[in-house]
Motif scaffolding. Structure first.
Motif, PDB file in Angstrom:
ATOM      1  N   PHE B 270       0.843  -1.202   0.000  1.00 46.40           N
ATOM      2  CA  PHE B 270       0.000   0.000   0.000  1.00 46.40           C
ATOM      3  C   PHE B 270       0.873   1.246   0.000  1.00 46.40           C
ATOM      4  O   PHE B 270       1.926   1.277   0.623  1.00 46.40           O
ATOM      5  CB  PHE B 270      -0.915   0.027   1.235  1.00 46.40           C
ATOM      6  N   GLN B 271       0.367   2.270  -0.674  1.00 52.92           N
ATOM      7  CA  GLN B 271       1.076   3.559  -0.674  1.00 52.92           C
ATOM      8  C   GLN B 271       0.227   4.585   0.040  1.00 52.92           C
ATOM      9  O   GLN B 271      -0.975   4.715  -0.247  1.00 52.92           O
ATOM     10  CB  GLN B 271       1.340   4.015  -2.099  1.00 52.92           C
ATOM     11  N   GLU B 272       0.853   5.281   0.937  1.00 52.25           N
ATOM     12  CA  GLU B 272       0.213   6.374   1.665  1.00 52.25           C
ATOM     13  C   GLU B 272      -0.431   7.340   0.664  1.00 52.25           C
ATOM     14  O   GLU B 272       0.210   7.750  -0.308  1.00 52.25           O
ATOM     15  CB  GLU B 272       1.334   7.071   2.457  1.00 52.25           C
ATOM     16  N   LEU B 277      -6.104   1.441  -6.534  1.00 52.89           N
ATOM     17  CA  LEU B 277      -5.663   0.135  -6.028  1.00 52.89           C
ATOM     18  C   LEU B 277      -5.721  -0.864  -7.177  1.00 52.89           C
ATOM     19  O   LEU B 277      -6.716  -0.916  -7.910  1.00 52.89           O
ATOM     20  CB  LEU B 277      -6.590  -0.328  -4.895  1.00 52.89           C
ATOM     21  N   VAL B 278      -4.653  -1.659  -7.319  1.00 53.13           N
ATOM     22  CA  VAL B 278      -4.693  -2.748  -8.284  1.00 53.13           C
ATOM     23  C   VAL B 278      -4.856  -4.048  -7.494  1.00 53.13           C
ATOM     24  O   VAL B 278      -4.063  -4.336  -6.605  1.00 53.13           O
ATOM     25  CB  VAL B 278      -3.417  -2.805  -9.150  1.00 53.13           C
ATOM     26  N   VAL B 279      -5.919  -4.775  -7.793  1.00 55.01           N
ATOM     27  CA  VAL B 279      -6.118  -6.088  -7.163  1.00 55.01           C
ATOM     28  C   VAL B 279      -5.830  -7.142  -8.224  1.00 55.01           C
ATOM     29  O   VAL B 279      -6.451  -7.151  -9.291  1.00 55.01           O
ATOM     30  CB  VAL B 279      -7.562  -6.270  -6.634  1.00 55.01           C
ATOM     31  N   ARG B 300       2.980   8.603  -9.650  1.00 58.97           N
ATOM     32  CA  ARG B 300       1.614   8.248  -9.266  1.00 58.97           C
ATOM     33  C   ARG B 300       1.612   7.431  -7.975  1.00 58.97           C
ATOM     34  O   ARG B 300       2.496   6.610  -7.766  1.00 58.97           O
ATOM     35  CB  ARG B 300       0.941   7.440 -10.386  1.00 58.97           C
ATOM     36  N   LYS B 301       0.624   7.658  -7.165  1.00 59.03           N
ATOM     37  CA  LYS B 301       0.500   6.857  -5.941  1.00 59.03           C
ATOM     38  C   LYS B 301      -0.497   5.726  -6.194  1.00 59.03           C
ATOM     39  O   LYS B 301      -1.662   5.974  -6.507  1.00 59.03           O
ATOM     40  CB  LYS B 301       0.004   7.728  -4.792  1.00 59.03           C
ATOM     41  N   ILE B 302      -0.011   4.508  -6.064  1.00 63.26           N
ATOM     42  CA  ILE B 302      -0.852   3.353  -6.375  1.00 63.26           C
ATOM     43  C   ILE B 302      -0.614   2.254  -5.354  1.00 63.26           C
ATOM     44  O   ILE B 302       0.528   1.953  -5.012  1.00 63.26           O
ATOM     45  CB  ILE B 302      -0.539   2.828  -7.788  1.00 63.26           C
ATOM     46  N   SER B 303      -1.690   1.684  -4.861  1.00 64.94           N
ATOM     47  CA  SER B 303      -1.561   0.555  -3.935  1.00 64.94           C
ATOM     48  C   SER B 303      -1.805  -0.752  -4.681  1.00 64.94           C
ATOM     49  O   SER B 303      -2.456  -0.774  -5.728  1.00 64.94           O
ATOM     50  CB  SER B 303      -2.564   0.690  -2.793  1.00 64.94           C
ATOM     51  N   SER B 304      -1.253  -1.811  -4.101  1.00 69.69           N
ATOM     52  CA  SER B 304      -1.398  -3.121  -4.741  1.00 69.69           C
ATOM     53  C   SER B 304      -1.835  -4.169  -3.726  1.00 69.69           C
ATOM     54  O   SER B 304      -1.347  -4.196  -2.595  1.00 69.69           O
ATOM     55  CB  SER B 304      -0.054  -3.524  -5.357  1.00 69.69           C
ATOM     56  N   ARG B 319     -11.541  -5.428   1.572  1.00 69.71           N
ATOM     57  CA  ARG B 319     -12.207  -4.205   2.090  1.00 69.71           C
ATOM     58  C   ARG B 319     -11.187  -3.248   2.689  1.00 69.71           C
ATOM     59  O   ARG B 319     -11.218  -2.050   2.429  1.00 69.71           O
ATOM     60  CB  ARG B 319     -13.240  -4.575   3.143  1.00 69.71           C
ATOM     61  N   ASP B 320     -10.265  -3.818   3.489  1.00 65.83           N
ATOM     62  CA  ASP B 320      -9.237  -2.968   4.113  1.00 65.83           C
ATOM     63  C   ASP B 320      -8.413  -2.251   3.047  1.00 65.83           C
ATOM     64  O   ASP B 320      -8.112  -1.067   3.175  1.00 65.83           O
ATOM     65  CB  ASP B 320      -8.295  -3.822   4.992  1.00 65.83           C
ATOM     66  N   ALA B 321      -8.072  -2.985   2.006  1.00 66.22           N
ATOM     67  CA  ALA B 321      -7.232  -2.400   0.956  1.00 66.22           C
ATOM     68  C   ALA B 321      -7.967  -1.301   0.206  1.00 66.22           C
ATOM     69  O   ALA B 321      -7.357  -0.390  -0.343  1.00 66.22           O
ATOM     70  CB  ALA B 321      -6.786  -3.489  -0.016  1.00 66.22           C
ATOM     71  N   MET B 322      -9.294  -1.375   0.193  1.00 62.19           N
ATOM     72  CA  MET B 322     -10.072  -0.411  -0.595  1.00 62.19           C
ATOM     73  C   MET B 322     -10.437   0.848   0.184  1.00 62.19           C
ATOM     74  O   MET B 322     -11.096   1.729  -0.363  1.00 62.19           O
ATOM     75  CB  MET B 322     -11.324  -1.086  -1.164  1.00 62.19           C
TER      76      MET B 322
END
Ligand code: TPP
Ligand code: SF4
Ligand code: MG
Lengths: 445, 375
Positions: B270-272, B277-279, B300-304, B319-322
């Motif tokens: 995860f990125q602050e 988000l890429v799942v 770019r800020k992107i979480s995975s 859910r947490d990741a989203m």
């Protein structure tokens, strides 16, 4: 301790209709087990679906009740897993039909289970539909005008499939328990086909009684009694014998300790395209292993027709200083083309090669329009020198030397590590010949 | 130890051996066949048995029975074979049979592109058999994970007495990669809990709380064992009593669903401050990794979130990741099969974008960047 029965009335009396042949078969099995006096913990009664499939739960040994027509597979799985068990399968003629391939294959393999088929010429459980053993012209709920199909001779089929021990019996045979006991005693596969009456459907609809069953038999020219008795080693015994005799043929590959350097800065895609029989796949693997000896990471994918000895053969290799995430090669850095088959398969890719790609192509191949930097190399002559089976190795060496990605020595190291001495000898010479081609023509070194 | 250059299928076979697999049955099918070949090299040497069955029905039939006789069992196939496994998978669920089923997916339906990859069996795995009860499926992304997750699949199968699915595709199964399996950290090996000696009898499906996993006793072991395809009571006897049947269904469901925290395996990166988000899962998570790296390199800020457990859906982790996410990108080698699971869980104001294709080629990092709008 002496066992006087292997059955229990814990869940009530047998569920079959009055006069049903299954009752007689199940009780004959019990008497057979009493004759044999085996420990119930070493016996498994396997059934599947159908009225006959209701019987396992009335026995005191282990009971396995599986899917319609598949009881032979469970019996085999149990016997293969624990050859010391006595595994007895009870199933119907319907099950024998739907599970026909298992019925053939267990005979052929000679897995030491006992198969008892309660053959009542129809599907009792589902309402008297016709089965694979319903006689021609027989009336069933699905053949109300008479069965147009011919019946399958279960014994003859099993014998033809290679069964070691086959017996045809009827529910009227006084010696049925002895016959079943004898079947269980067989170390290999044993099958008893028990002709029976389904008193709810087939028997009343066809006025089938004891005499009619014997008439049916004689009408087919069938005999009651032993049909074949040709013992041969049971599957698990044979399996171990074969393994012991043949073991040691496999050699495991030693791991790779990186010991050479490299000059690869980024993920680099290499494609080699040629023909079946040019050993492209194994040459590519050795090349990739060479790159690992040079401290790189590598991946390899192969593409060839299902008919492996014809047409094209293409290998995609990626080498990289870092872990390789995406294993596709969208823009190849090096492309080696060593035959027309390779061109036929990869024409579209070649047309789209970027200008950053170096294309090493055999001199005589007519290339399509491409932006790649084309290096023509005398691969046909090289092939004459190194042999047909080593051109792929030699051409990879030519590319390697030209690109300077890692030392040719690392490629040689893979060959010396993983190939037999004789083949390694030939391929080392091929590497040298290939590298020589480009060490003259290029300054890359 | 050093590196080896091995394909995913070999890593799966080695993971199984590491877990103590001593029985393997399978029917040849591209791209899973090489697992049969590797197991043939490994299992007999370890004292076990490998058999090539007459079809996939027999293959899984052998496996189920061998597992109930105490063996640690693996089988492998691809889409067409999974179709033939279907009924026996139901049996394995019904009988609470520990075994591992590998599906090296190929492009389908039917024979599809026989030698080419895709991941079109994701929902099929979830709903593979009649009855609709939950199953557990894991999906590795790399050769090392193929080894690791096969080992873990055996652990879960043994721990929860259930068939375990390992889902990957041709693109991992038969792609060679430089891997060092000795560096893979494995959890302790878990073997099925057996009924201790000295009990009155063996109740093959005994539980007190619905989520309990019944103790097992082998066919041929110290207790008389019963196994049945029919709806049964705790003793393994057929029953028509609706209350007893519902109790058994609740047990088979709760056993898997209550295990969710234990069986959830995900990789979070995860990125602050990221609103995207890429799942992803399986081999396409590697394309996603390249795409994300590229986008991050451009500021770019992107979480995975990479899912190793596909079924049951690791809802909490997703859910947490989203949280705080406005856009979710789901790349898949199918027409959006996991996308629908993500859509169910996404916050109402988040946009969910599938990057879907099933043309036998990998979803590329470029496609994820472009269709997912990562730049
Ligand atoms: C896959 C599948 N197809 C169909 C059925 C329905 N079915 C149950 S028993 C049976 C036929 C059983 O006949 P047989 O094996 O001869 O046993 P019998 O009842 O005559 O003893 C069928 C078709 C089933 N259980 N499973
Ligand atoms: S229906 Fe036929 S086979 Fe079934 S129990 Fe009755 S008589 Fe026997
Ligand atoms: Mg019948």
């Amino acid at each position: 301790m002496t066992y006087t029965t292997y059955m229990t009335d814990k869940i009530g009396p047998l569920p079959f209709c009055p006069g049903c042949g299954h009752t007689i078969l199940v009780k004959a099995l019990d008497q057979a087990l009493v004759m044999l006096q085996f420990d119930p913990k070493k016996i498994v009664i396997v059934t599947d679906i159908g009225c006959i499939g209701l019987s396992d739960r009335y026995f005191t040994p282990h009971g396995f009740h599986g899917l319609h027509g598949r009881s032979i597979t469970y019996a085999c799985g149990l016997k293969l897993a624990r050859p010391e068990l006595t595994v007895i399968t009870l199933m119907g003629d319907g099950a024998t039909g739907i599970g026909g391939t298992h019925f053939l294959n267990v005979a052929r393999r000679n897995i030491g289970i006992t198969l008892l088929v309660g053959n009542n010429f129809n599907y009792g459980m589902t309402g008297g539909q016709h089965s694979v053993t319903t006689p021609t012209d027989g009336i069933t709920s699905t053949t109300p005008w008479g069965n147009p199909e011919g019946p399958m001779d279960l014994c003859g089929t099993s014998v033809a499939a290679g069964a070691a021990w086959v017996y045809r019996a009827t529910m009227f045979d006084k010696d049925l328990p002895e016959v079943i006991a004898e079947a269980i005693r067989q170390p290999g596969f044993a099958f008893v086909d028990v002709w029976e009456m389904c008193t709810a459907y087939y028997a009343p609809l066809n006025k089938l009684k004891k005499q009619e069953i014997f008439d049916l038999l004689s009408g087919y020219g069938f005999t009651i009694g032993l049909q074949v008795d040709k013992p041969r080693p049971e599957y698990s015994v044979k399996y171990r014998q074969a393994y012991e005799a043949g073991k040691g043929v496999l050699k495991s590959k030693p791991p790779i300790e990186p010991k050479f350097g490299n000059s690869v800065q980024k993920q680099t895609g290499i494609i080699i395209a040629g023909s079946a029989g040019q050993k492209i796949k194994s040459a590519a693997t050795l090349f990739a292993e060479g790159s690992i000896f040079a401290g790189l990471k590598a991946t390899q994918k192969d593409d060839y027709p299902i008919t492996v000895q014809t047409g094209h053969s293409v290998a995609e290799i990626i080498v990289s200083p870092n872990r390789i995430d995406y294993t596709g090669i969208d823009n190849p850095d090096y492309f080696i083309l060593i035959s027309e088959d390779g061109l036929a398969r990869m024409r579209q890719t070649i047309v789209k090669l970027p200008e950053t790609c170096v294309l090493y192509a055999s001199e005589e191949i007519e290339l399509p329009e491409t932006k790649a930097q084309v290096r023509r190399l005398p691969f046909r002559e090289l092939e004459k020198k190194v042999g047909k089976l080593s051109l792929s190795t030699a051409s990879l060496a030519a590319m390697l030397k030209d690109s300077g990605m890692f030392p040719v020595e690392a490629f040689k190291e893979a060959i010396l590590s993983f190939q037999s001495e004789k083949i390694a000898d030939i391929n080392i010479k091929a590497i040298e010949a290939g590298a020589e081609l480009t060490s003259k023509s290029s300054s890359a070194g | 130890m050093g590196y080896e250059f091995i394909e995913g299928n070999e890593a799966i076979a080695r993971g199984a051996m590491r877990a103590g697999c001593d029985f393997f049955a399978s029917y040849p099918i591209t791209p899973a066949s090489s697992i049969l070949h590797y197991m043939n090299d490994f299992v007999p040497e370890a004292g076990g048995l490998v058999i090539q069955a007459e079809d996939e029905i027999a293959s899984l039939g052998f496996c189920i029975a061998a597992a109930m006789a105490g063996r640690k069992v693996l089988t492998s196939t691809s889409g067409p074979g999974m179709s033939l496994y279907s009924e026996n998978i139901g049996l394995a669920i019904m009988g609470e049979t520990p075994l591992v089923i590998v599906n090296i997916q190929r492009q389908g339906p039917a024979t599809g592109s026989a030698t080419k990859g895709a991941e079109g069996d994701i929902q099929f795995t979830r709903w593979v058999t009649s009855g609709g009860l939950p199953i557990i499926a894991l999906s590795p992304a790399t050769v090392e994970e193929a080894y690791e997750l096969t080992f873990i699949a055996f652990n879960f199968a043994e721990k929860y007495r259930t068939p375990l699915f390992l889902l990957t595709s041709k693109d991992l199964g038969v792609t060679k990669d430089s891997a060092n399996l000795d560096l893979v950290k494995l959890p302790p090996r878990f073997d099925r809990k057996k009924l201790p000696p000295g009990q009155k009898e063996y109740l093959p499906h005994y539980f007190e709380k619905p989520e309990d996993v019944p103790l097992i006793s082998d066919f041929g072991g110290d207790y008389i064992a019963r196994y049945t395809t029919s709806m049964h009571d705790k003793a393994g006897y057929l029953t028509a009593n609706p209350a007893v049947i519902q109790e058994m269904i609740d047990h088979l469901t709760a056993k898997i669903e209550s295990a969710i925290d234990d069986i959830t395996l995900v990789k979070e990166d995860f990125q602050e401050g990221a609103d995207t988000l890429v799942v992803s899962y399986g081999v396409i998570s590697r394309s996603a990794a390249v795409a994300i790296e590229e986008a991050r390199a451009k500021g770019r800020k992107i979480s995975s979130l990479v899912l190793q457990t596909l079924w049951p859906v690791p809802e909490k982790a997703i859910r947490d990741a989203m949280k705080g996410i406005k856009k979710v990108v789901v790349p898949e080698m199918n027409m959006g099969q996991y996308l629908i699971e993500i859509e169910k869980l996404a916050p109402p104001d988040a946009k969910v974008i599938g990057v879907c294709k099933m043309n036998t080629t990998l979803v590329t990092p470029g496609e994820i960047i472009e269709k997912g709008g990562l730049l």
